[in-house]
Design a protein around this motif. Structure first.
Motif, short mmCIF file in Angstrom:
data_model
loop_
_atom_site.label_atom_id
_atom_site.label_comp_id
_atom_site.label_asym_id
_atom_site.label_seq_id
_atom_site.Cartn_x
_atom_site.Cartn_y
_atom_site.Cartn_z
N GLY A 24 4.01 -13.49 4.20
CA GLY A 24 3.67 -12.07 4.12
C GLY A 24 4.13 -11.45 2.81
N ARG A 25 5.36 -11.77 2.39
CA ARG A 25 5.85 -11.25 1.11
C ARG A 25 5.00 -11.75 -0.06
N ALA A 26 4.60 -13.01 0.01
CA ALA A 26 3.75 -13.56 -1.05
C ALA A 26 2.43 -12.79 -1.11
N ALA A 27 1.86 -12.51 0.05
CA ALA A 27 0.59 -11.77 0.11
C ALA A 27 0.76 -10.36 -0.44
N GLU A 28 1.85 -9.71 -0.09
CA GLU A 28 2.09 -8.34 -0.53
C GLU A 28 2.38 -8.25 -2.02
N LEU A 61 -1.35 -13.21 -6.09
CA LEU A 61 -1.94 -14.49 -5.68
C LEU A 61 -3.31 -14.69 -6.30
N SER A 62 -3.56 -15.92 -6.70
CA SER A 62 -4.89 -16.29 -7.19
C SER A 62 -5.80 -16.53 -6.00
N ALA A 63 -7.08 -16.68 -6.25
CA ALA A 63 -8.03 -16.96 -5.17
C ALA A 63 -7.68 -18.26 -4.46
N GLU A 64 -7.25 -19.27 -5.20
CA GLU A 64 -6.86 -20.55 -4.60
C GLU A 64 -5.63 -20.39 -3.71
N GLN A 65 -4.67 -19.59 -4.17
CA GLN A 65 -3.46 -19.36 -3.37
C GLN A 65 -3.80 -18.59 -2.10
N TRP A 66 -4.71 -17.62 -2.19
CA TRP A 66 -5.15 -16.90 -0.99
C TRP A 66 -5.79 -17.87 0.00
N SER A 67 -6.59 -18.79 -0.49
CA SER A 67 -7.24 -19.76 0.39
C SER A 67 -6.20 -20.62 1.11
N LEU A 98 -3.07 -19.84 1.64
CA LEU A 98 -2.30 -18.97 2.54
C LEU A 98 -3.04 -18.76 3.85
N LEU A 99 -4.32 -18.44 3.77
CA LEU A 99 -5.10 -18.22 4.99
C LEU A 99 -5.24 -19.51 5.80
N ALA A 100 -5.37 -20.64 5.12
CA ALA A 100 -5.46 -21.92 5.83
C ALA A 100 -4.15 -22.27 6.52
N ALA A 101 -3.02 -21.84 5.95
CA ALA A 101 -1.70 -22.16 6.51
C ALA A 101 -1.31 -21.20 7.64
N THR A 102 -2.08 -20.15 7.86
CA THR A 102 -1.75 -19.14 8.86
C THR A 102 -2.57 -19.37 10.12
N THR A 103 -1.88 -19.72 11.19
CA THR A 103 -2.57 -20.03 12.44
C THR A 103 -2.62 -18.85 13.40
N PRO A 163 -3.81 -15.63 14.83
CA PRO A 163 -5.07 -14.92 14.55
C PRO A 163 -4.88 -13.50 14.02
N HIS A 164 -3.98 -12.72 14.60
CA HIS A 164 -3.82 -11.33 14.17
C HIS A 164 -3.22 -11.27 12.76
N PHE A 165 -2.26 -12.14 12.49
CA PHE A 165 -1.65 -12.16 11.16
C PHE A 165 -2.67 -12.64 10.13
N ARG A 166 -3.46 -13.63 10.49
CA ARG A 166 -4.50 -14.15 9.59
C ARG A 166 -5.52 -13.05 9.27
N TYR A 167 -5.91 -12.28 10.29
CA TYR A 167 -6.86 -11.19 10.08
C TYR A 167 -6.27 -10.15 9.12
#
Length: 165
Positions: free
Chosen positions: A82-86, A90-96, A98-103, A105-109
């Motif tokens: 979450g801190r990394a996202a905030e 983050l680059s587009a690759e890092q966002w990808s 991050l989203l792949a590593a988040t299981t 559902p509400h946090f991923r959304y």
């Protein structure tokens, strides 16, 4: 005497009986996170200290060593990801990743919304607002007309956000 010539046990003499309170220990870790000389390995190891007061606030630093954000986006801790996202760094690759590593559902959304929001900021070019400038091209409102236009711009942004729900 060079630093490399120092006796490695010299620090043990000073710190063996040292038992700082939780607040002091957290402050030391926080300071270490903002130390520009701290290598990436040390910063990444701070993710796992288990101290809530020393959450990885240093991820907002503009001068992070290479690899720290890469490690943060795949870290098992929701707090670290979450801190990394905030951080807004983050680059587009890092966002990808991050989203792949988040299981969860509400946090991923929530992270996906934040990613879209930050991508919109980057694509919008120069912006006028009252928060910290997001980049070097941003500027404060310069005329009464620009100041008067801010509430309308905010209203349109809120309408666009509620339309997504």
């Amino acid at each position: 005497m060079l630093e490399t010539d120092a006796d490695p046990d010299a620090w043990a003499v000073l710190s063996d009986d040292l038992h700082p309170c939780e607040q002091v220990a957290a402050a030391w870790l926080l300071g270490l996170g903002f130390n520009r000389a701290a290598p990436a390995e040390v910063l990444v190891s701070l993710f796992d200290t288990g101290r809530t007061a020393s959450s990885p606030q240093f991820l907002h630093r503009a001068d992070l060593p290479t690899g720290v954000l890469d490690a943060a986006v795949v870290h098992p801790s929701k707090n670290v990801r979450g801190r990394a996202a905030e951080s807004g760094r983050l680059s587009a690759e890092q966002w990808s990743r991050l989203l792949a590593a988040t299981t969860e559902p509400h946090f991923r959304y929530a992270l996906a919304e934040l990613a879209a929001d930050q991508a919109g900021y980057r694509g919008a070019g120069a912006r006028i607002g009252v928060e910290r400038p997001p980049d070097s091209e941003s500027r404060p409102p310069a005329s009464p007309a620009e100041i008067a236009a801010i509430p309308t711009a905010v209203m349109h942004r809120l309408i666009a956000l509620t339309a997504l729900d």
